[in-house]
Motif scaffolding. Sequence first.
Motif, mmCIF file in Angstrom:
data_model
loop_
_atom_site.group_PDB
_atom_site.id
_atom_site.type_symbol
_atom_site.label_atom_id
_atom_site.label_comp_id
_atom_site.label_asym_id
_atom_site.label_seq_id
_atom_site.Cartn_x
_atom_site.Cartn_y
_atom_site.Cartn_z
ATOM 1 N N GLU A 81 0.838 -1.198 0.000
ATOM 2 C CA GLU A 81 0.000 0.000 0.000
ATOM 3 C C GLU A 81 0.874 1.250 0.000
ATOM 4 O OE1 GLU A 81 -4.403 -0.129 1.977
ATOM 5 O OE2 GLU A 81 -2.730 0.185 3.328
ATOM 6 N N ILE A 82 0.436 2.270 -0.708
ATOM 7 C CA ILE A 82 1.170 3.537 -0.773
ATOM 8 C C ILE A 82 0.244 4.640 -0.285
ATOM 9 C CG2 ILE A 82 2.397 5.159 -2.254
ATOM 10 C CD1 ILE A 82 2.990 2.812 -4.133
ATOM 11 N N VAL A 83 0.741 5.445 0.640
ATOM 12 C CA VAL A 83 -0.084 6.489 1.250
ATOM 13 C C VAL A 83 0.645 7.824 1.156
ATOM 14 C CG1 VAL A 83 -1.279 7.234 3.333
ATOM 15 C CG2 VAL A 83 -1.016 4.779 2.850
ATOM 16 N N ILE A 84 -0.020 8.820 0.572
ATOM 17 C CA ILE A 84 0.530 10.173 0.502
ATOM 18 C C ILE A 84 -0.231 11.020 1.513
ATOM 19 C CG2 ILE A 84 1.055 12.136 -0.996
ATOM 20 C CD1 ILE A 84 0.816 10.237 -3.390
ATOM 21 N N THR A 85 0.484 11.550 2.485
ATOM 22 C CA THR A 85 -0.169 12.257 3.593
ATOM 23 C C THR A 85 0.069 13.768 3.522
ATOM 24 O OG1 THR A 85 1.763 11.965 5.033
ATOM 25 C CG2 THR A 85 0.089 10.237 5.086
ATOM 26 N N HIS A 86 -0.875 14.503 4.121
ATOM 27 C CA HIS A 86 -0.787 15.965 4.269
ATOM 28 C C HIS A 86 -0.532 16.665 2.930
ATOM 29 C CE1 HIS A 86 -0.940 15.410 8.581
ATOM 30 N NE2 HIS A 86 0.105 14.599 8.521
ATOM 31 N N VAL A 87 -1.176 16.180 1.889
ATOM 32 C CA VAL A 87 -0.950 16.735 0.558
ATOM 33 C C VAL A 87 -2.177 17.526 0.100
ATOM 34 C CG1 VAL A 87 -1.845 14.707 -0.701
ATOM 35 C CG2 VAL A 87 -0.090 16.170 -1.753
ATOM 36 N N ASN A 88 -1.927 18.564 -0.680
ATOM 37 C CA ASN A 88 -3.007 19.349 -1.277
ATOM 38 C C ASN A 88 -3.374 18.724 -2.618
ATOM 39 O OD1 ASN A 88 -2.923 21.378 0.819
ATOM 40 N ND2 ASN A 88 -1.039 22.119 -0.137
ATOM 41 N N VAL A 89 -4.620 18.326 -2.755
ATOM 42 C CA VAL A 89 -5.062 17.572 -3.930
ATOM 43 C C VAL A 89 -5.835 18.467 -4.889
ATOM 44 C CG1 VAL A 89 -6.518 15.668 -4.732
ATOM 45 C CG2 VAL A 89 -5.124 15.390 -2.659
ATOM 46 N N ILE A 90 -5.453 18.422 -6.157
ATOM 47 C CA ILE A 90 -6.216 19.075 -7.221
ATOM 48 C C ILE A 90 -6.895 17.950 -7.993
ATOM 49 C CG2 ILE A 90 -6.112 20.569 -9.258
ATOM 50 C CD1 ILE A 90 -3.607 21.835 -8.066
ATOM 51 N N PRO A 91 -8.141 17.625 -7.655
ATOM 52 C CA PRO A 91 -8.769 16.405 -8.186
ATOM 53 C C PRO A 91 -9.163 16.484 -9.653
ATOM 54 C CG PRO A 91 -10.322 17.598 -6.812
ATOM 55 C CD PRO A 91 -9.011 18.315 -6.677
ATOM 56 N N MET A 92 -9.331 17.703 -10.171
ATOM 57 C CA MET A 92 -9.707 17.955 -11.563
ATOM 58 C C MET A 92 -11.169 17.635 -11.873
ATOM 59 S SD MET A 92 -7.161 19.527 -12.807
ATOM 60 C CE MET A 92 -7.801 19.702 -14.476
ATOM 61 N N ASP A 93 -11.996 17.391 -10.872
ATOM 62 C CA ASP A 93 -13.436 17.290 -11.114
ATOM 63 C C ASP A 93 -14.052 18.674 -11.259
ATOM 64 O OD1 ASP A 93 -12.970 17.959 -8.459
ATOM 65 O OD2 ASP A 93 -14.578 16.683 -7.675
ATOM 66 N N LYS A 94 -13.415 19.645 -10.631
ATOM 67 C CA LYS A 94 -13.726 21.058 -10.797
ATOM 68 C C LYS A 94 -12.516 21.839 -10.292
ATOM 69 C CE LYS A 94 -16.229 21.284 -6.370
ATOM 70 N NZ LYS A 94 -17.520 21.647 -5.744
ATOM 71 N N GLU A 95 -12.536 23.145 -10.500
ATOM 72 C CA GLU A 95 -11.372 23.934 -10.115
ATOM 73 C C GLU A 95 -11.376 24.142 -8.602
ATOM 74 O OE1 GLU A 95 -8.890 27.951 -11.445
ATOM 75 O OE2 GLU A 95 -10.798 27.457 -12.407
ATOM 76 N N GLN A 96 -10.620 23.320 -7.921
ATOM 77 C CA GLN A 96 -10.569 23.383 -6.465
ATOM 78 C C GLN A 96 -9.287 22.733 -5.963
ATOM 79 O OE1 GLN A 96 -13.307 20.847 -4.307
ATOM 80 N NE2 GLN A 96 -13.392 19.329 -5.953
ATOM 81 N N VAL A 97 -8.942 23.051 -4.726
ATOM 82 C CA VAL A 97 -7.829 22.405 -4.031
ATOM 83 C C VAL A 97 -8.366 21.822 -2.734
ATOM 84 C CG1 VAL A 97 -5.576 22.703 -2.933
ATOM 85 C CG2 VAL A 97 -6.136 24.019 -4.997
ATOM 86 N N LEU A 98 -8.201 20.528 -2.558
ATOM 87 C CA LEU A 98 -8.553 19.869 -1.300
ATOM 88 C C LEU A 98 -7.303 19.849 -0.436
ATOM 89 C CD1 LEU A 98 -10.530 16.830 -2.793
ATOM 90 C CD2 LEU A 98 -11.421 19.072 -2.097
ATOM 91 N N GLN A 99 -7.332 20.613 0.637
ATOM 92 C CA GLN A 99 -6.119 20.799 1.422
ATOM 93 C C GLN A 99 -5.912 19.704 2.458
ATOM 94 O OE1 GLN A 99 -6.424 24.840 2.952
ATOM 95 N NE2 GLN A 99 -5.666 25.691 1.035
ATOM 96 N N ASP A 100 -4.640 19.421 2.704
ATOM 97 C CA ASP A 100 -4.200 18.515 3.773
ATOM 98 C C ASP A 100 -4.928 17.165 3.722
ATOM 99 O OD1 ASP A 100 -2.697 17.744 5.951
ATOM 100 O OD2 ASP A 100 -4.081 18.613 7.416
ATOM 101 N N GLN A 101 -4.805 16.495 2.585
ATOM 102 C CA GLN A 101 -5.491 15.222 2.364
ATOM 103 C C GLN A 101 -4.540 14.030 2.521
ATOM 104 O OE1 GLN A 101 -9.095 15.062 1.272
ATOM 105 N NE2 GLN A 101 -8.745 17.037 2.276
ATOM 106 N N THR A 102 -5.146 12.876 2.756
ATOM 107 C CA THR A 102 -4.417 11.611 2.722
ATOM 108 C C THR A 102 -4.971 10.788 1.570
ATOM 109 O OG1 THR A 102 -3.975 11.601 5.098
ATOM 110 C CG2 THR A 102 -3.903 9.472 3.968
ATOM 111 N N VAL A 103 -4.081 10.381 0.684
ATOM 112 C CA VAL A 103 -4.472 9.609 -0.502
ATOM 113 C C VAL A 103 -3.895 8.204 -0.358
ATOM 114 C CG1 VAL A 103 -4.351 9.437 -3.009
ATOM 115 C CG2 VAL A 103 -4.512 11.695 -1.914
#
Length: 455
Positions: free
Chosen positions: A32-54
């Motif tokens: 498993e690979i986990v990216i923590t505390h990252v700001n995500v630009i999901p591209m479903d709309k123009e937005q930034v999801l801040q401090d995410q874990t993927v």
Amino acid sequence: MKRLLASSIFILLVVQYITVLAQDIVNSRQREIVITHVNVIPMDKEQVLQDQTVVVKDGKIISVSKQAKYSKGALIINAPGKYLIPGLAEMHAHVPPIDDIEPMKEVLALFAANGITTIRGMLGHPKHLELRSKIQQGEILGPHLYTTGPSFNGMSVTSPEAGAEMVRKQKAAGYDYLKLHPGLTRAKFDAIAATAKEVGIPFVGHVSFGVGVWHAIDAGYSSIDHLDGFIEGIVPGIETMNEQQTGLFGMYVASQADTARIPALTKALHDKHIWVVPTQSLAERWFAPNFTPDVFLTEPETKYMKAETVNQWAETKKNLLNNPQYNTAMAENFIRLRRKLIASCLQAGVGLLLGCDAPQVFNVPGFSTHNELQFMVRSGLTPYQALQAGTVNVARYLNKPDAGIIKAGAIADLVLIDGNPLNDISQTKKIEGVMLDGKWLSKEYIADSLQKLVK
């Protein structure tokens, strides 16, 4: 003293082990690979999801959230302040059309190192079918590959009947697209287009001068690349001119273009659902007077190209500048008109796809795709719209709803970058790591792989 020495040796071994791990590929199918505390630009709309874990497992994104559960043995990539975008696509790439796969792997490595996780090869070869299969089976690391067959052009297509037979053979061989090059007569083109529709294979690429963009649109291209034929299509009296007079992509007649005809052109493209791959980077670097071979030599990516290739590109540029029909004012007007056409396509709802024609004059694979993003922004797109051309637009074009986006269930093609590309598109060049089909390529791995490609 012995205990201190043993402790020091242990720490050194741990540091060496961590370094080795950082330079290895980690596959989410095994860990498993986990990216923590990252700001995500999901591209479903123009937005930034801040401090995410993927969380990524088995090549797929499992979750995107503030808090997530994951296994104790997961690889943790701590990324505070960094940004995560979907993997980018290069929709006008070139893979060497030769029998040897090894040089192809070098080109794939350049794309992967730059976060290009999907490519469409635009000058096919039978060996590319084997390459595509080896990538799909995990035998070769490389972007998802879509490939055209060998070129349809004035030399390879000897008659309408021969063109139709080429279409059938390429469809049977398993190519994804047909690549059209210049030199096709109207009769040859019509036979190719009709047969392509009959057997169900899309055709893409150039628009031959003898065909013209309006007829090309009616015939139903899947994508028209380079804005080929666009300028000629809005020049009054073009039917009285020959191809040598108009120049490559209509460069020498751009000043005669009637821009009032642009809305009709873009409406026709939209109504026929024809996608456009502008390759503006090629135009801006090859044709613009201010980009010279000396400028290219100052760019760090030059070192990944063979000296003979660099010299050939320099000669191509010099030959253009020495052409009697070429002058600075003409070239600058040509570039401005191309930018206007790109912006007009966007405004008309024409689907734009990211592509730059690398490796081609002054365009190094992977690196030049990021240049293309910047040139699209200079043409009037917002950074988000430019990113769309290389992510969600490509997914829609390829009919892959689980690609080009960051969400649970999507393919794990990701690029970790240093800053926010919605504020500054050049941030896409500042790569901290790449996930390609669920395989993590660390910054250290990328640096090591690039070093091996220096010529």
